[in-house]
Design a protein around this motif. Structure first.
Motif, short mmCIF file in Angstrom:
data_model
loop_
_atom_site.label_atom_id
_atom_site.label_comp_id
_atom_site.label_asym_id
_atom_site.label_seq_id
_atom_site.Cartn_x
_atom_site.Cartn_y
_atom_site.Cartn_z
N ARG A 1 1.01 -1.14 0.04
CA ARG A 1 -0.16 0.06 0.30
C ARG A 1 0.81 1.16 -0.02
O ARG A 1 0.76 2.17 0.63
CB ARG A 1 -0.84 0.05 1.18
CG ARG A 1 -2.08 -1.14 1.15
CD ARG A 1 -2.94 -1.17 2.29
NE ARG A 1 -4.00 -2.25 2.24
CZ ARG A 1 -4.83 -2.67 3.18
NH1 ARG A 1 -4.49 -1.95 4.33
NH2 ARG A 1 -5.50 -3.45 2.75
N ASN A 2 1.80 1.27 -0.92
CA ASN A 2 2.69 2.59 -1.23
C ASN A 2 3.71 2.69 0.14
O ASN A 2 4.13 3.68 0.21
CB ASN A 2 1.93 3.61 -1.55
CG ASN A 2 0.99 3.56 -2.82
OD1 ASN A 2 1.70 2.73 -3.69
ND2 ASN A 2 -0.19 3.95 -2.80
N LYS A 3 3.88 1.79 0.71
CA LYS A 3 4.67 2.11 2.15
C LYS A 3 5.68 0.78 2.11
O LYS A 3 5.32 -0.45 1.84
CB LYS A 3 3.95 2.26 3.36
CG LYS A 3 3.18 3.46 3.72
CD LYS A 3 2.44 3.36 4.92
CE LYS A 3 1.77 4.47 5.18
NZ LYS A 3 1.02 4.61 6.57
N ILE B 1 14.65 -4.46 -8.90
CA ILE B 1 13.35 -5.43 -9.05
C ILE B 1 12.74 -4.94 -7.91
O ILE B 1 12.72 -5.29 -6.54
CB ILE B 1 13.98 -6.83 -8.82
CG1 ILE B 1 14.70 -7.45 -9.92
CG2 ILE B 1 12.47 -7.68 -8.79
CD1 ILE B 1 14.06 -7.38 -11.26
N ASN B 2 11.60 -4.07 -7.88
CA ASN B 2 10.51 -3.75 -6.94
C ASN B 2 9.39 -4.69 -6.81
O ASN B 2 9.17 -5.64 -7.83
CB ASN B 2 10.09 -2.49 -7.24
CG ASN B 2 11.05 -1.38 -7.36
OD1 ASN B 2 11.99 -1.18 -6.60
ND2 ASN B 2 10.80 -0.14 -8.17
N ALA B 3 8.66 -4.75 -5.59
CA ALA B 3 7.77 -6.02 -5.36
C ALA B 3 6.66 -5.21 -4.60
O ALA B 3 6.94 -4.14 -3.89
CB ALA B 3 8.31 -7.22 -4.74
N GLU B 4 5.31 -5.39 -4.96
CA GLU B 4 4.25 -5.01 -4.17
C GLU B 4 3.51 -6.35 -3.29
O GLU B 4 3.30 -7.19 -4.28
CB GLU B 4 3.15 -4.41 -5.00
CG GLU B 4 1.97 -3.83 -4.18
CD GLU B 4 2.14 -2.52 -3.52
OE1 GLU B 4 1.78 -2.20 -2.55
OE2 GLU B 4 3.29 -2.06 -3.90
N LEU B 5 3.51 -6.16 -2.15
CA LEU B 5 3.29 -7.50 -1.41
C LEU B 5 1.60 -7.34 -1.12
O LEU B 5 0.91 -6.11 -1.46
CB LEU B 5 3.87 -7.30 0.00
CG LEU B 5 5.22 -7.29 0.33
CD1 LEU B 5 5.76 -7.40 1.77
CD2 LEU B 5 5.66 -8.94 -0.49
N LYS B 6 1.04 -8.59 -1.18
CA LYS B 6 -0.49 -8.71 -0.71
C LYS B 6 -0.50 -9.30 0.76
O LYS B 6 0.31 -10.27 0.89
CB LYS B 6 -0.90 -9.60 -1.73
CG LYS B 6 -0.92 -8.87 -3.32
CD LYS B 6 -1.77 -9.88 -4.26
CE LYS B 6 -1.83 -9.35 -5.53
NZ LYS B 6 -2.83 -10.27 -6.38
N GLU B 7 -1.28 -8.86 1.26
CA GLU B 7 -1.68 -9.18 2.70
C GLU B 7 -2.03 -10.77 2.76
O GLU B 7 -2.70 -11.41 1.79
CB GLU B 7 -2.90 -8.52 3.31
CG GLU B 7 -2.66 -8.63 4.90
CD GLU B 7 -3.64 -7.68 5.39
OE1 GLU B 7 -3.62 -7.27 6.74
OE2 GLU B 7 -4.66 -7.16 4.86
#
Length: 746
Positions: A33-35, A94-100
């Motif tokens: 969530r952008n943090k 390599i950036n990553a966006e996590l899912k809860e």
């Protein structure tokens, strides 16, 4: 020699250069969530290369690998991510966006209006069975212990849970999902009945002071859901002895540990305490009772579980009071013979992804009241008020898990009532079948946000009417320890059957609940703030039907549904088990603003059972060296209003002849528990000696007033005794419960 040294230096430099040249840097940022998220493990799959994110979610590591690989991101609270990467001769970003990761442990729980105490909620449990036993002033009764929670009023002259401006009959109690139609023992006017059920029968409870689940109905104010124990850990034998009762029981666990059965028997008599303690009530027959129960539990090979519980009790008492009409008679006498039986059978079984819960209960209750007067030691002819009730409840609920924190459930319920009343030369037969269907879903959108949507539909054969009651609740986690909840619900309840004594066009009584809650929970501490608003419609209005000689309250009959009202308030609850070693305490405060125009009220009034301010403090201290538990409780409530309401003979309209406020209620209670076999690891017996003193300071509390026919004389309604002392011993053979006592700060 010089040439060889130069060659060796050149070779080492070349290898170092080649090795440095072959290292590729892989870096990036991991966010949710952008943090940025810290402590995320990043690993190049099937290698030893990787890193962990810093406080801002950044990571960096080097590798000598080449070609196609997988980069794996892992964190306990988020779903694993695997990214395909092609490693060449250039650095990679390599950036990553996590899912809860959705799970039952971290998911926010909807709790507006409700307090749960069970094995599942042990960390935040508020009223476990041992909590109830060790709450001074509760006398081991669940209903009495609830008086120390916010939202519940202390009303001593009659039984029931008086919740947030509601009457005692506007709350209902359920056992394993089935309605208990007669939870309290029969009693005489002015003296509250006691709990019929043994507290140790239940392993947990959910107490809802509003906005409760669509699985339950016919309660305008609140609901208490009790869950009975499963198979015992081992066989045991229990004994209890005191000056006012004797009890004995056993639980036998089968050798295969898939079934058990047990029974208890108890007898109580107040004669001895009458000789020792000064009672305010003049008993012409001291209260006495005989009770027993039997249970069995069976676990089937397919994983199903049967539970049966059956009980019976009988009680007697007689009360004599000075006449408010001295020119007519000297004393008023009332005698009671009560008899009750209750049976509950439940079954639950998993069928693939579905869970089936079914339950059926039957109860019979007889209340035989005889009224008479006495003049010059001569007793008049008795007037009998005899009520017999048969009640059958059946319920089935089918539940399916959608994912780890979401579920869908639905089912149906039947509640059949048959009552017969005999008074003088008149008889009443009341019959009603309430059929209900309901559906409810838990929606877990994330660990931070969840919702509960439900609807309940009911039909009453007596009223020949139906209702639809929607329910909605939301919960959101503000931070690690802070959550907030909202709840709304529409609730219906039939008019109380004892007021239906003739033909009338009646409808369901109705209430709407709006609840906001803010809660902070951490290890050993809990803080709850709740604000609520309740709107009442279609409450019953009554008219006088007949008078009983010697009794100030006439028999009343329901006339219409023109009543209405509201209740609003703010509540605070704080519990702390951590700050002071071996001390567990909680504080609750309730502010209540309520008005009603119902029953015989001639206008909208503050209910006579509602106090504006209520404060409770409970503290428990366990001293291991002395094998001693010391428990204190204190309750204060602002004086409730009282009214002398009578009818005008000309137009049969009610009016207030006299009104006022009672003195403030306050009571300090003390109990001491001694465990003589504490610390004996091989002990095969567990013993507790109990000393309990209610209202230690002897405050002369008043619950209300009775008035003479002409209003010139009155008598206070007071507790049967100002200060009561209880001494007893409880012994269990075959099971050592010492550790439970220690862990729960007995």
């Amino acid at each position: 020699m010089k040439t060889k040294g130069q060659r060796l230096f050149f070779l080492i430099s070349f290898l170092v250069f080649a090795l440095g040249y072959s290292q590729v840097k892989i870096s990036g940022k991991v966010m949710f969530r952008n943090k940025g998220v810290k402590e995320v493990n990043i690993t190049l799959k099937d290698t030893y290369d990787g890193a962990t994110t810093d406080a801002e979610g950044n990571y960096l590591f080097e590798t000598t690998e080449r070609g196609n690989h997988s980069l794996v991101f892992t964190h306990p609270k988020y779903n694993d991510i695997e990214r395909a990467v092609l490693i060449g001769d250039h650095d990679l970003l390599i950036n990553a966006e996590l899912k809860e990761q959705i799970n039952e442990i971290d998911a926010v729980v909807i709790s507006a209006g409700s307090i749960e105490a069970s094995d599942k909620k042990r960390a935040t449990a508020l009223l476990t069975p041992i909590d109830i036993y060790t709450t001074a002033g509760a006398d081991g009764q669940i209903s009495s212990a609830l008086n120390y929670l916010p939202g519940v009023q202390k009303v001593g002259e009659t039984e029931g849970l008086f919740i947030r401006g509601g009457t005692g009959t506007e709350s209902k109690i359920f056992m394993d999902g089935s309605l208990i139609n007669n939870y309290f023992s029969s009693s005489v006017p002015g003296i509250a009945g006691r709990d019929r059920f043994n507290t140790s029968l239940f392993k947990g409870n959910i107490f809802s002071s509003g906005g409760y689940s669509a699985l339950y109905g016919q309660a305008l104010s609140g609901a208490l859901m009790l869950e009975s124990v499963d198979l015992p850990d081992q066989s045991s034998y229990d004994f209890g002895i005191s000056p006012i009762f004797l009890s004995a029981g056993f639980q036998k666990l089968g050798e295969d540990k898939t079934h058990s059965y047990g029974a208890t028997l108890g007898y109580s008599l107040l004669n001895l305490m009458e000789e020792v303690i000064h009672f305010n009530t003049d008993f012409i027959e001291a209260p006495k009772g005989l009770n027993g129960d039997f249970n069995f539990r069976v676990k089937t090979k397919s994983g199903g579980f049967f539970k049966y519980y059956g009980m019976f009790d009988s009680n007697k008492m007689g009360v004599k009071s000075e006449s408010l009409e001295p020119d007519q008679y000297d004393f008023a006498l009332v005698r009671l013979k009560g008899r009750n039986t209750y049976h509950n059978l439940s079954f639950k079984q998993k069928f693939g992804k579905y869970l089936l819960n079914t339950g059926a209960s039957y109860s019979f209750n007889r209340s035989d009241l005889n009224f008479s007067t006495e003049t010059n030691d001569i007793e008049s002819e008795k007037t009998q008020l005899l009520t017999d009730g048969n009640y059958i409840n059946f319920k089935a609920v089918l539940e399916r898990k959608i994912n780890k924190i979401s579920a869908l459930r639905g089912g149906f319920e039947f509640n059949n009532t048959q009552e017969k009343l005999h008074f003088e030369n008149s008889d009443k037969n009341y019959k009603d079948l309430i059929s209900s269907i309901f559906a409810e879903t838990d929606l877990g959108f994330s660990n931070r946000f969840s919702a509960k949507l439900g609807v309940r539909v009911e039909h009453s054969t007596f009223l020949d009417k139906s209702n639809i009651a929607p329910r909605l609740a939301l919960a959101y986690r503000l931070s690690k320890d802070w959550t907030t909840s909202l709840a709304y619900g529409l609730f219906y309840q039939n008019p109380e059957s004892k007021y239906i004594n003739g033909p009338s066009q009646l409808d369901f009584q109705k209430s709407q609940h709006y609840i906001f809650q803010l809660q902070r929970s951490s290890e050993g501490r809990s803080l709850r703030l709740e604000a609520f608003y309740k709107k009442y419609d279609q409450l019953i209005k009554v008219k006088n039907l007949a008078n009983i000689e010697g009794q100030s309250q006439p028999i009343q009959t329901a006339d219409n549904n023109d009543g209405y009202g509201y209740a609003k308030g703010i509540e605070l609850f704080w519990r702390d088990k951590k700050t002071i070693e071996n001390i567990d305490y909680w504080i609750s405060y309730s502010f209540l603003d309520s008005k009603r125009d119902f029953m015989n009220y001639p206008m909208s009034l503050k209910p006579s059972f509602a106090s504006e301010h209520t404060l409770s403090l409970v503290a428990k201290r366990f001293i291991p060296k002395l094998k001693l538990g010391v428990n204190l409780s204190y309750t204060y409530s602002k004086g409730r209003p009282y009214y002398d309401i009578v009818t005008e003979s000309i137009n049969d309209q009610y009016y207030i002849r006299k009104e006022g406020s009672l003195k403030d209620y306050s009571a300090l209670n003390l109990s001491v528990n001694y465990l003589p076999n504490l610390g004996k690891k091989d002990a095969k017996a567990f013993t507790v000696f109990v000393l309990s003193i209610s209202n230690v300071l002897g405050n002369k509390n008043i619950y209300g007033y009775n008035f003479s026919m002409d209003g010139t004389r009155s008598s206070a309604v007071v507790p049967p005794v100002n200060t009561f002392v209880f001494i007893g011993a409880f012994i269990s053979f075959g099971v050592d419960k010492t550790q439970d006592a220690i862990n729960n700060n007995l």
